[in-house]
Design an enzyme around this catalytic site. Structure first.
Site, PDB file in Angstrom:
ATOM      1  N   GLY A  46       0.762  -1.294   0.053  1.00  0.00           N
ATOM      2  CA  GLY A  46       0.037  -0.158   0.073  1.00  0.00           C
ATOM      3  C   GLY A  46       0.846   1.308  -0.103  1.00  0.00           C
ATOM      4  O   GLY A  46       2.075   1.088   0.209  1.00  0.00           O
ATOM      5  N   GLN A  51       3.238   9.886   1.238  1.00  0.00           N
ATOM      6  CA  GLN A  51       4.313   9.151   1.383  1.00  0.00           C
ATOM      7  C   GLN A  51       5.447   9.667   0.228  1.00  0.00           C
ATOM      8  O   GLN A  51       6.643   9.421   0.243  1.00  0.00           O
ATOM      9  CB  GLN A  51       4.374   7.769   1.404  1.00  0.00           C
ATOM     10  CG  GLN A  51       3.562   7.241   2.901  1.00  0.00           C
ATOM     11  CD  GLN A  51       3.328   5.785   2.868  1.00  0.00           C
ATOM     12  OE1 GLN A  51       2.553   5.212   2.400  1.00  0.00           O
ATOM     13  NE2 GLN A  51       4.277   5.084   3.559  1.00  0.00           N
ATOM     14  N   CYS A  94       6.148  -0.237   7.529  1.00  0.00           N
ATOM     15  CA  CYS A  94       5.750   1.049   6.844  1.00  0.00           C
ATOM     16  C   CYS A  94       6.943   1.432   5.933  1.00  0.00           C
ATOM     17  O   CYS A  94       7.903   1.229   6.376  1.00  0.00           O
ATOM     18  CB  CYS A  94       5.350   1.918   7.481  1.00  0.00           C
ATOM     19  SG  CYS A  94       5.025   3.476   6.558  1.00  0.00           S
ATOM     20  N   LEU A  95       6.707   1.512   4.473  1.00  0.00           N
ATOM     21  CA  LEU A  95       7.730   2.071   3.771  1.00  0.00           C
ATOM     22  C   LEU A  95       8.301   3.427   4.091  1.00  0.00           C
ATOM     23  O   LEU A  95       9.556   3.467   3.774  1.00  0.00           O
ATOM     24  CB  LEU A  95       7.326   2.202   2.211  1.00  0.00           C
ATOM     25  CG  LEU A  95       6.651   1.105   1.660  1.00  0.00           C
ATOM     26  CD1 LEU A  95       6.176   1.403   0.025  1.00  0.00           C
ATOM     27  CD2 LEU A  95       7.815   0.023   1.408  1.00  0.00           C
ATOM     28  N   HIS A 136      -4.230   1.593   8.048  1.00  0.00           N
ATOM     29  CA  HIS A 136      -2.796   2.144   8.172  1.00  0.00           C
ATOM     30  C   HIS A 136      -2.756   3.381   7.195  1.00  0.00           C
ATOM     31  O   HIS A 136      -1.959   4.315   7.452  1.00  0.00           O
ATOM     32  CB  HIS A 136      -1.765   0.897   7.993  1.00  0.00           C
ATOM     33  CG  HIS A 136      -0.342   1.308   7.595  1.00  0.00           C
ATOM     34  ND1 HIS A 136       0.620   0.799   8.615  1.00  0.00           N
ATOM     35  CD2 HIS A 136       0.235   1.929   6.683  1.00  0.00           C
ATOM     36  CE1 HIS A 136       1.790   1.267   7.875  1.00  0.00           C
ATOM     37  NE2 HIS A 136       1.445   2.046   7.040  1.00  0.00           N
ATOM     38  N   GLU A 137      -3.107   3.154   5.892  1.00  0.00           N
ATOM     39  CA  GLU A 137      -3.189   4.088   5.037  1.00  0.00           C
ATOM     40  C   GLU A 137      -3.961   5.337   5.470  1.00  0.00           C
ATOM     41  O   GLU A 137      -3.329   6.618   5.009  1.00  0.00           O
ATOM     42  CB  GLU A 137      -3.629   3.799   3.872  1.00  0.00           C
ATOM     43  CG  GLU A 137      -2.872   2.196   3.136  1.00  0.00           C
ATOM     44  CD  GLU A 137      -1.375   2.371   3.160  1.00  0.00           C
ATOM     45  OE1 GLU A 137      -0.657   3.528   3.003  1.00  0.00           O
ATOM     46  OE2 GLU A 137      -0.515   1.334   3.034  1.00  0.00           O
ATOM     47  N   HIS A 140      -2.145   7.591   7.367  1.00  0.00           N
ATOM     48  CA  HIS A 140      -0.995   8.612   6.858  1.00  0.00           C
ATOM     49  C   HIS A 140      -1.826   9.903   6.245  1.00  0.00           C
ATOM     50  O   HIS A 140      -1.199  10.870   6.381  1.00  0.00           O
ATOM     51  CB  HIS A 140      -0.585   8.027   5.475  1.00  0.00           C
ATOM     52  CG  HIS A 140       0.659   6.920   5.812  1.00  0.00           C
ATOM     53  ND1 HIS A 140       1.690   7.128   6.406  1.00  0.00           N
ATOM     54  CD2 HIS A 140       0.817   5.591   5.636  1.00  0.00           C
ATOM     55  CE1 HIS A 140       2.586   6.219   6.548  1.00  0.00           C
ATOM     56  NE2 HIS A 140       2.110   5.097   6.029  1.00  0.00           N
TER      57      HIS A 140
HETATM   58  O1  GNR Z   1       3.928  -2.560   2.598  1.00  0.00           O
HETATM   59  C1  GNR Z   1       3.363  -2.470   3.541  1.00  0.00           C
HETATM   60  N1  GNR Z   1       2.995  -3.546   4.278  1.00  0.00           N
HETATM   61  C2  GNR Z   1       2.236  -3.656   5.578  1.00  0.00           C
HETATM   62  C3  GNR Z   1       2.068  -4.574   6.210  1.00  0.00           C
HETATM   63  C4  GNR Z   1       1.426  -4.486   7.176  1.00  0.00           C
HETATM   64  C5  GNR Z   1       0.682  -3.579   7.624  1.00  0.00           C
HETATM   65  C6  GNR Z   1       0.714  -2.376   6.667  1.00  0.00           C
HETATM   66  C7  GNR Z   1       1.466  -2.407   5.798  1.00  0.00           C
HETATM   67  S1  GNR Z   1       1.404  -1.112   4.863  1.00  0.00           S
HETATM   68  C8  GNR Z   1       3.027  -0.984   3.977  1.00  0.00           C
HETATM   69  C9  GNR Z   1       3.072  -0.058   3.034  1.00  0.00           C
HETATM   70  C10 GNR Z   1       3.240   1.366   3.552  1.00  0.00           C
HETATM   71  O2  GNR Z   1       3.629   1.759   4.285  1.00  0.00           O
HETATM   72  N2  GNR Z   1       1.923   1.898   3.316  1.00  0.00           N
HETATM   73  O3  GNR Z   1       1.659   3.130   3.915  1.00  0.00           O
HETATM   74 NI    NI Z   2       2.797   3.211   5.668  1.00  0.00          NI
END
Ligand code: GNR
Ligand code: NI
Length: 172
Positions: A46, A51, A94-95, A136-137, A140
Site C-alpha cells: 500500500g 509518502q 511501513c515504507l 494504516h493508509e 497517513h
Molecule cells: O508494505 C506495507 N506492508 C504493510 C504490512 C502490514 C501492515 C501495513 C502495511 S502497509 C506497508 C506499506 C506502507 O507503508 N503503506 O503506507
Molecule cells: Ni505506511
C-alpha cells in the site's frame, strides 16, 4: 509513469494532513499510476500520496500480488463509515519506517466509502489484511504513522533504530 522517492520518518512532510481531492481527473490518474509504480518498486502492499510528498487524500493498494500478477486498487477521499468494536492485532511495517515491524491493534472490521480512479463512489466492507492496511493508509492521510500507536518506549526505540540505519546508509 515515474517512480517517486518515498519519504521516511522523521521527515516533517509525513505529518501533513492531506487535502481532499475535489475532481478526479487526468492529473489524479497520473499521480495514481506513479504511486502504483513506486509501491511495486519498493515492494509495498500500500502507499499513501503523502509518502511521496503529495498531501492529497489518495491511497493505492495491492494485497494479492503473486506470480507477477498485479491488481492495483486506488482509494480517493476514503472515509470509514463504521468500525467494529472487535479489534485485531497485526504485525505492521511501513515504507516510511523501513525495517521496523511491530504489532498494532486496530478495528477488526470496517465499512468504508471512497472514489475509484474514475471518480465513482464505491462502498467496501473489509476485514483481515485489507482492514488493517486501509486503516494504516488512512492514518497517513492524518499525518499518523503506525509507530505513533506504540508505547512511548517502543516508538523511541524504533525511531532510534531508524536514525541509526539512516546514518549507516549515509556513511556507507
Ligand atoms: O508494505 C506495507 N506492508 C504493510 C504490512 C502490514 C501492515 C501495513 C502495511 S502497509 C506497508 C506499506 C506502507 O507503508 N503503506 O503506507
Ligand atoms: Ni505506511
Amino acid at each position: 509513469m515515474a517512480i517517486r522517492p518515498i519519504l521516511t520518518a522523521p521527515d516533517p512532510r509525513l505529518k501533513a494532513v492531506s487535502k481532499s481531492v475535489d475532481s478526479v481527473d487526468a492529473a489524479t490518474r497520473r499521480l495514481i499510476d506513479d504511486m502504483v509504480e513506486s509501491m511495486y518498486e519498493a515492494d509495498g502492499i500500500g502507499l499513501a500520496a503523502v509518502q511521496v510528498g503529495v498531501a492529497q487524500r489518495i491511497i493505492v493498494m495491492d494485497l494479492d500480488q503473486k506470480d507477477g500478477k498485479q491488481n492495483p486498487r486506488a482509494f480517493i477521499n476514503p472515509l470509514i463509515t463504521w468500525r467494529s468494536e472487535e479489534v485485531a492485532r497485526f504485525e505492521e511495517g511501513c515504507l516510511s519506517v523501513p525495517e521496523i515491524w511491530e504489532e498494532v491493534e486496530r478495528s477488526a472490521n470496517i465499512k468504508a466509502e471512497f472514489l475509484d480512479r474514475e471518480g465513482h463512489k464505491q462502498l467496501l466492507e473489509a476485514d483481515g489484511l485489507l482492514a488493517t492496511c486501509l486503516q494504516h493508509e488512512m492514518d497517513h492521510l492524518e499525518g499518523v504513522l503506525f509507530i505513533d500507536h506504540l508505547s512511548k518506549l517502543k516508538r523511541s526505540i524504533a525511531l532510534r533504530k531508524l536514525q541509526k540505519a539512516k546514518r549507516l546508509k549515509e556513511t556507507g
